[in-house]
Structures are given as structure tokens and as C-alpha cells.
Design an enzyme around this catalytic site. Structure first.
Site, PDB file in Angstrom:
ATOM      1  N   SER A 236       0.837  -1.201   0.000  1.00 15.41           N
ATOM      2  CA  SER A 236       0.000   0.000   0.000  1.00 15.41           C
ATOM      3  C   SER A 236       0.865   1.242   0.000  1.00 15.41           C
ATOM      4  CB  SER A 236      -0.895   0.018   1.242  1.00 15.41           C
ATOM      5  OG  SER A 236      -0.126   0.308   2.408  1.00 15.41           O
ATOM      6  N   ASP A 237       0.345   2.324  -0.558  1.00 15.84           N
ATOM      7  CA  ASP A 237       0.944   3.611  -0.250  1.00 15.84           C
ATOM      8  C   ASP A 237       0.737   3.837   1.242  1.00 15.84           C
ATOM      9  OD1 ASP A 237       2.151   6.077  -0.400  1.00 15.84           O
ATOM     10  OD2 ASP A 237       0.965   6.777  -2.098  1.00 15.84           O
ATOM     11  N   TRP A 238       1.531   4.709   1.829  1.00 17.58           N
ATOM     12  CA  TRP A 238       1.530   4.849   3.281  1.00 17.58           C
ATOM     13  C   TRP A 238       0.201   5.454   3.750  1.00 17.58           C
ATOM     14  CZ3 TRP A 238       5.152   2.327   1.530  1.00 17.58           C
ATOM     15  CH2 TRP A 238       6.242   1.878   2.279  1.00 17.58           C
ATOM     16  N   GLY A 239      -0.622   4.621   4.389  1.00 13.41           N
ATOM     17  CA  GLY A 239      -1.926   5.065   4.858  1.00 13.41           C
ATOM     18  C   GLY A 239      -3.041   4.883   3.853  1.00 13.41           C
ATOM     19  N   ALA A 240      -2.806   4.095   2.802  1.00 14.58           N
ATOM     20  CA  ALA A 240      -3.810   3.953   1.742  1.00 14.58           C
ATOM     21  C   ALA A 240      -4.854   2.880   2.027  1.00 14.58           C
ATOM     22  CB  ALA A 240      -3.126   3.635   0.406  1.00 14.58           C
TER      23      ALA A 240
END
Length: 771
Positions: A236-240
């Protein structure tokens, strides 16, 4: 700072050795940058960190917005600059250097490259992306991946997918039709995956047609793995992550950063209550283990200490090759070394060399253009700040700085004015409001040109800017963001030590209102409609015949190039081998970027006027001729057929344009391309045109209709003279032919109509047998 931690030995653990809780823990990070270790099973933690144009390994505090300090690393030109080189070999060499620095610091995965399409010039993160065209993005993206991964470390291809704005990026839905999604926004990703196999792919924050990328099984499993053959891990993108259980079921293997065990517990609970198959967790955990094995096996491929000087020299070479000479009237460039110069603009002394946000690098050193110009020049070099980069400079300060600059320009042989966008106007996390340079800079330039018409403009910007002065200044260098050596590279180009060879990978529009996404950016209520469809970038401007400031693919040189007649040959694989002789007709060595575009007249689907399909960079000495051969892959001629949901190459006589830009065609040739067979099942809703085109049903229906149409000749009340009846009827559903039979005087129950059921059944049966 070099991480001297000893690399762990490759783990021999398997998923079968782990408990459910341990498997779940592997699928999320242990911290901001590290994966989870399981000491009992001998599974080490590995580190990933931001890129993509340098290593951003944070020394202490961790964040994803470029706020904390990071270890010194070479800041190469960001993608907006490096992409303008159009040079696969150069881009690959930069990738290798990035891999070396990543390996020396014991980082397992460099988070990049970013290859999202530049849909709108307003996107605040455009500096991190390569192009408005998927072929450029795909080819150069693959070169970066191959270079980095040659050093035993991984990459993370991002941001997958249709992440083309920063506004509301955590929630916004990119609502895009199938053809532009496949042909524009996914095509570059497909090329990188198929050609280079990045170790990881990073899913984006946004939704695509209403579904979060992080929990979209169509995107992460069907397309990425089943169709493209991706073998790595999806992170994931960070916090996605929106819903972790839905994400892991869709194919999201690793959530970053750590959730402190919250989502691990959700996965365990879902398995225990039967809503999630444990086999799904096994697959995701297995992919994390595979990544850990690759990282530990590749650890130490490059040994420190870093050769800082060599990498700075490469950064300087790459920056020089990234600069685009937009215009050069009266050959004002290159500058004479003995000329009296006025260097104007705060960017000359305080360079803007990279974008803001998660890609912000702590450079090993930083060159300024002012110092480099003074070092290269033999004559006097005056400097005037010209304007302030402060948010709200006072009127008195602005006037005083402008007056000082005007005096310096008036006393000089040539004024070199550095203009650009301050950091605050473009960044990750938000989009731009316009494409204009600050008013005080434009006012300054007007005053300088009035004092000295021999003015050269050097731009520093991460996304295109409007150039209302383009007709009033003799020379413009588009300097983009050039990395830590950009100052020296700019001087190299100004004085001719480097002959500019960069070309635009995005169109420079005249006005924001002319841009393709103008009416559909950034959208409303967390939805953005990609209403321009296929017509992104130059495809839009060419289709609408709009004037542009400078076209896609444009870039001048201090020499000139002539193109001979092009030739094309269809290879055994169905590719097009295009060759053209290119001659350096000037008096100095130079490099030309040869571009190949294709088009198909009278296509059955909507198409752009022309589309880039191949390119090559060729270096030539004065008077030298070289025959450049470029391969247009058959698969790149295909369009996405929404009727059968697959790629289809349409047959026909293709026009192949060899060009110096999208609007500078130097040679054209045609090539016959054999099309793919597409046989659609017929039904009563099929049109007459579709049935007549069918190899089985067409002849049968024509014969059956002959009598019926003859009976209609007297029905003049429903037929106007001079009307092309067959053209009128092409879109008529065949299931309604009974109505025509009644018009012709046949029985009211349509007894005179053809036996459509028999015709359809026979056609579909034969098509099925052929498959």
C-alpha cells in the site's frame, strides 16, 4: 551515513512454519519503514524507503512528507527532468546509481519510480512523473527499474493506478472509461511489469470507478497478476488501506506503515469467523517472505563508501541532458565566454532543484548556477536578485529589486534571467491553482527585456508554466527541476559545453483553459470524471487543432539535423521495424531524439490524430549520418475493444510518421498491418451493418432481404428521393426487420421477413466451431 548492520542470511522459513497470528503480522509493517521480523522462525525485518530520484533514508524521526532529516544521498534530476532526456541508457545508468546507494545503506526497496500520467498540468506532484504519454512513461520506467534492481535491491512501481491529482487524493474516485483506463493510464504500468518485473507495486490512495485501489481485486489480481504476469508483492501507499480484510482478499499483500497490530487482529478474526479464507493470508505472507528472501540474498551487492564525486558527475550529466532548449532566435546561445553578463533571479543563487514531499532528498552537495556561470565565464558577471521568494514581499522591496536588475541588464551584453515556481506553489499533497509564474517575476522580465532585448530565460519548475513572453525573448531554457548538480549543468548548456538535447515529454499549453482536463479537474464531491477520454496531452491539442506554446516532443539543439526517407518493414512477429537516416548538418556534435508516431485512417474506433509508439536517442558528430531503426511493437498498435474486453489490433494501412516532435513530421511511410479477428455473437439487437459484415450471416441475410427490399420500392411515402437507404439502415436492429416487411406489403405478422433465428444460429454455431 552508512548503515553498517550486518545483512541477515536468507530465511529458510516457509508459511507452513508460522501460526495464523504470525502470518497476519507479516502482512503489515513493524514500523514506518520496516517490515515485521519473526525471530522464532528466523525471518528478519527489511527496510524500504522513499525515492524515486534519490535515497531518502531517514536517520531518526520517520514521516512520509519530507519533514524529517535523511542521510545524505545523491539527488538526481526528478522524473520531470530526467524524462526529458528520452534516453533509455542514461535513465538506466541513473537507476544503477540509485541501486548502488540503496544497497550501500542496507535498504531493501527504493520506493519508485512514479509513472502516473500527467493528465493536468495542475497536479502538484507532476515533478515526480515522467510524461503525458504512456509509451515514454513505460519505456523509461522500465529502464529505471532494471537499473536499480541490477544492484540486488528492489523497486516499487507507483502509484497504481489513475492517481493523477493530489486534491482529495485519499478518497477521490477517478471515474474513467475502459479505453482510456487501459490505453492511457494502465499501459505504462503494464509495460514496466511485463518488461522489468519490479519487486513491488504500490497501490495508490484513490478509488477507481468507485473502488479503492487498495481493495480492488480487478486491479490488483485480475489485471496485475492474471493478465500481466506480475510476480512480486503489492504494497500500500503509506496510509492507503481503507479496509484491511477487503484489501488482503483483493491482493494487497503488505500494509504500510505499521497499524500497531490493529489490522493484523482484524485479519485473524476474519479467518476465525470464516469470512476470510486462511489460504488468502498464506498467499500474502508468502509474498512477503519472497521479498525478504530477495532482499537478504541481494544484500551487500554494492559496497561502500559511496563514490560521491562519481555520482555527482552522473547527476550533472543527467541534468545537462534534461534541459530543453525551447527557442534560440539569432543563435543567442551558446553564450560567449568573454561576454559581459547579468545573471538575474533568486533561483540562480538559491536553486530549486527538487519537489516537496516524500521524495525530498538531502543532497551530498549542491551546485548553484550563479557560481557555475562565474566559474565558466571569462568576462564580467553581475548578479541581481531581481525578486524575492518570500510569500508577501513589500512593494518597496519588489521595486528596489527590479530596479537593481534593470540596471544590471542595461549594462550587460546579455541578461540571463532565472524564473520559476517557488516550493510552496507545487508539492505533494495539494495541486496548483494555475499555471502562471508569479506576477512579480513576469513584471521583472518585462522590465529587463525593455532594458536589454538580448535576454535568455532559464526556468525552474516541476510542472509546465504558461509562457506569455515566449515571443518577446530570443531564448528560453526549460530547466525543470534538475537535482543537486543542476546549477553546473545549466552553465554547461548556457556556454555550449553541453549541446542541449532534451525534448518535452508534456505539451506546454498557451492557456490553462486549453488543457484537456480543464472542465473536469479536480472534480466534485470526491469524484473526478475523466471526460477527455483518450485525448490526454498532445492527443487533445492535435485532435482539436489547438495552438500550443511548445508541442510534445519539441526541443532544439545548437546543431541541426536532417532526416532522410523512412522505410518500414513488418517483422515475423508482426512488429514494425522503422528505419530512417539522420544527419547532423551543423558544425558541432549533438544528439537527436527520433520519434515514431502512428495513425490509422477510417478506423472503426475513435482514435487520436497520431500516437507516439517508439523513440530513440542518437548521438552524431558534425556531418555524420546514421540510420536509426526503431521497433513499433505490434501490441502497442492495439486498442482496448470494449465489446470483447481485450486488446485488439485493427487491420489496415497504418501511417507511420517519423518526427522531431508531435508537430514536426520529417518523414512518412505507410505499412500494412494484419488485424486480429474479432467475431461477435449475433443477436436480434445486432445492427444490419454488423450482420452484413459477418462472414457467414452477411451473405445469408443479403440473399434473404433481396425480395423484401424489392417489395418496398413502391413505398415512396416512407422513402425520400436521394437518400442512401443502406447507410440509413446500417444501425437498424435486425430483430425489427419484420416492420420493414410490413411496409413492403407482406403479411402483418412479418411472414415475408428473413428467418433471423436460423441465420443467427447458423452464424454463431460456425463462429463457435472456429474458436
Amino acid at each position: 551515513m552508512t548503515d553498517t548492520t550486518t545483512a541477515a542470511a536468507p530465511t529458510a522459513a516457509s508459511v507452513a512454519d508460522l501460526t495464523l497470528e504470525e502470518k497476519a503480522s507479516l502482512t503489515s509493517g513493524a514500523s514506518f519503514w520496516n517490515t515485521t521480523a519473526i525471530e522464532r522462525a528466523g525471518i528478519p525485518s527489511i527496510m524500504v524507503t522513499d525515492g524515486p530520484h534519490g535515497l531518502r533514508k531517514q536517520a531518526e524521526s520517520a514521516d512520509h512528507l519530507g519533514l524529517g532529516d535523511s542521510v545524505p544521498a545523491t539527488c538526481f534530476p526528478p522524473a520531470v527532468g530526467l524524462g526529458s532526456s528520452w534516453d533509455v541508457d542514461l535513465v538506466n545508468r541513473v537507476g544503477v546509481a540509485l541501486g548502488v546507494e540503496t544497497s550501500i545503506e542496507n535498504v531493501a526497496v527504493l520506493l519508485g519510480p512514479g509513472i502516473n500520467i500527467k493528465r493536468s498540468p495542475l497536479c502538484g506532484r507532476n515533478f515526480e512523473y515522467l510524461s503525458e504519454d504512456p509509451v515514454v512513461s513505460g519505456v523509461l520506467g522500465a529502464a529505471i527499474v532494471e537499473g536499480v534492481q541490477s544492484q540486488g535491491v528492489g523497486t516499487s512501481l507507483k502509484h497504481f493506478a489513475a492517481n493523477n491529482q493530489e486534491n482529495d487524493r485519499m478518497r477521490s474516485s477517478s471515474d474513467v472509461d475502459a479505453r482510456p483506463l487501459r490505453e492511457i493510464y494502465l499501459r505504462g504500468f503494464q509495460r514496466v511489469v511485463e518488461d522489468a518485473q519490479p519487486w513491488t507495486v504500490m497501490c495508490s490512495y484513490n478509488r477507481i470507478n468507485g473502488v479503492y485501489a487498495s481493495e480492488d481485486p480487478w486491479l490488483l489480481s485480475q489485471v496485475l497478476r492474471d493478465e500481466w504476469g506480475f510476480e512480486g508483492l503489492v504494497v500500500s501507499d503509506w496510509g492507503a488501506v481503507n479496509e484491511r480484510v477487503a484489501g488482503i482478499a483483493a491482493g494487497l499483500d503488505l500494509e504500510m506503515p505499521s497499524s500497531n497490530g490493529v489490522t493484523d487482529a482484524q485479519i485473524v478474526a476474519a479467518v476465525q469467523d470464516g469470512s476470510l479464507d486462511e489460504g488468502v493470508v498464506d498467499v500474502a505472507a508468502g509474498r512477503v517472505l519472497d521479498l525478504v528472501r530477495k532482499a537478504t540474498e541481494g544484500a551487500g551487492a554494492a559496497e561502500g563508501p559511496l563514490d560521491v564525486d562519481a555520482h555527482h558527475a552522473l547527476a550533472r550529466e543527467a541534468a545537462g541532458r534534461s534541459i530543453v532548449l525551447l527557442k534560440n532566435d539569432d543563435a543567442i546561445l551558446p553564450l560567449r565566454r568573454d561576454a559581459k553578463l547579468a545573471v538575474i533571479g533568486e533561483f540562480a543563487a538559491k536553486p530549486r532543484y527538487q519537489g516537496a514531499g516524500s521524495s525530498k532528498i538531502n543532497p551530498t552537495r549542491l551546485d548553484t548556477a550563479l557560481d557555475a556561470v562565474r566559474e565558466a565565464a571569462d568576462g564580467d558577471v553581475a548578479y541581481a536578485q531581481g525578486f524575492s521568494l518570500a510569500v508577501d514581499p513589500s512593494a518597496d522591496e519588489t521595486a528596489a529589486l527590479r530596479d537593481e536588475a534593470v540596471a544590471a541588464a542595461a549594462a550587460a551584453d546579455v541578461a540571463v534571467v532565472f524564473l520559476g515556481l517557488p516550493d510552496r506553489l507545487e508539492s505533494e499533497g495539494y495541486d496548483r491553482d494555475d499555471i502562471d509564474l508569479p506576477t512579480e517575476q513576469l513584471d521583472l522580465l518585462d522590465a529587463v527585456v525593455a532594458a536589454n532585448p538580448r535576454t535568455v530565460v532559464v526556468l525552474s519548475n516541476g510542472g509546465v508554466v504558461a509562457l506569455p513572453f515566449a515571443e518577446r525573448v530570443p531564448a528560453i531554457l526549460e530547466g525543470w527541476l534538475l537535482g543537486q548538480a543542476g546549477g553546473s549543468a545549466t552553465a554547461d548548456v548556457l556556454f555550449g559545453d553541453v549541446n542541449p538535447s532534451g525534448k518535452l515529454t508534456e505539451t506546454v499549453p498557451v492557456r490553462l483553459e486549453d488543457t484537456p482536463a480543464y472542465l473536469d479537474f479536480p472534480g466534485d464531491f470526491s469524484h473526478v470524471r475523466y471526460g477527455e477520454g483518450l485525448f490526454v496531452g498532445y492527443r487533445w491539442y492535435d485532435a482539436r487543432r489547438l495552438p500550443v506554446a511548445f508541442p510534445f516532443g519539441h526541443g532544439l539543439s545548437y546543431t541541426t539535423f536532417a532526416y532522410g526517407d523512412a522505410a518500414v518493414q513488418v517483422t515475423a512477429d508482426g512488429d514494425l521495424a522503422v528505419s530512417v537516416p539522420v544527419t547532423n548538418t551543423g558544425d558541432r556534435a549533438g544528439r537527436e531524439v527520433v520519434q515514431v508516431y502512428t495513425s490509422l485512417a477510417a478506423s472503426i474506433v475513435q482514435r487520436p490524430v497520431r500516437e507516439l509508439k517508439a523513440f530513440a536517442s542518437v548521438a552524431l558528430e558534425p556531418g555524420q549520418t546514421e540510420t536509426v531503426t526503431l521497433i513499433v511493437r505490434r501490441k502497442d498498435l492495439a486498442y482496448w475493444d470494449i465489446r470483447v474486453d481485450r486488446w485488439v489490433v485493427e487491420g489496415g494501412e497504418y501511417t507511420v510518421d517519423v518526427a522531431a516532435s508531435s508537430r514536426d513530421i520529417r518523414a512518412s511511410v505507410s505499412a500494412p498491418v494484419e488485424g486480429d479477428t474479432v467475431v461477435l455473437p449475433l443477436s436480434p439487437t445486432s445492427s444490419l451493418g454488423e450482420v452484413f459484415a459477418h462472414p457467414v450471416a452477411g451473405p445469408a441475410l443479403q440473399q434473404a432481404m433481396a425480395g423484401m427490399m424489392a417489395g418496398m420500392e413502391g413505398a415512396s411515402s416512407v422513402m425520400a428521393e436521394g437518400v442512401d437507404m443502406m447507410k440509413m439502415m446500417e444501425s437498424f436492429p435486425i430483430g425489427r426487420l419484420g416492420m420493414l416487411a410490413a411496409l413492403g406489403g407482406d403479411d402483418a405478422d412479418g411472414a415475408g421477413a428473413p428467418d433471423l433465428g436460423a441465420i443467427i444460429a447458423a452464424a454463431n454455431a460456425e463462429a463457435g466451431a472456429a474458436e
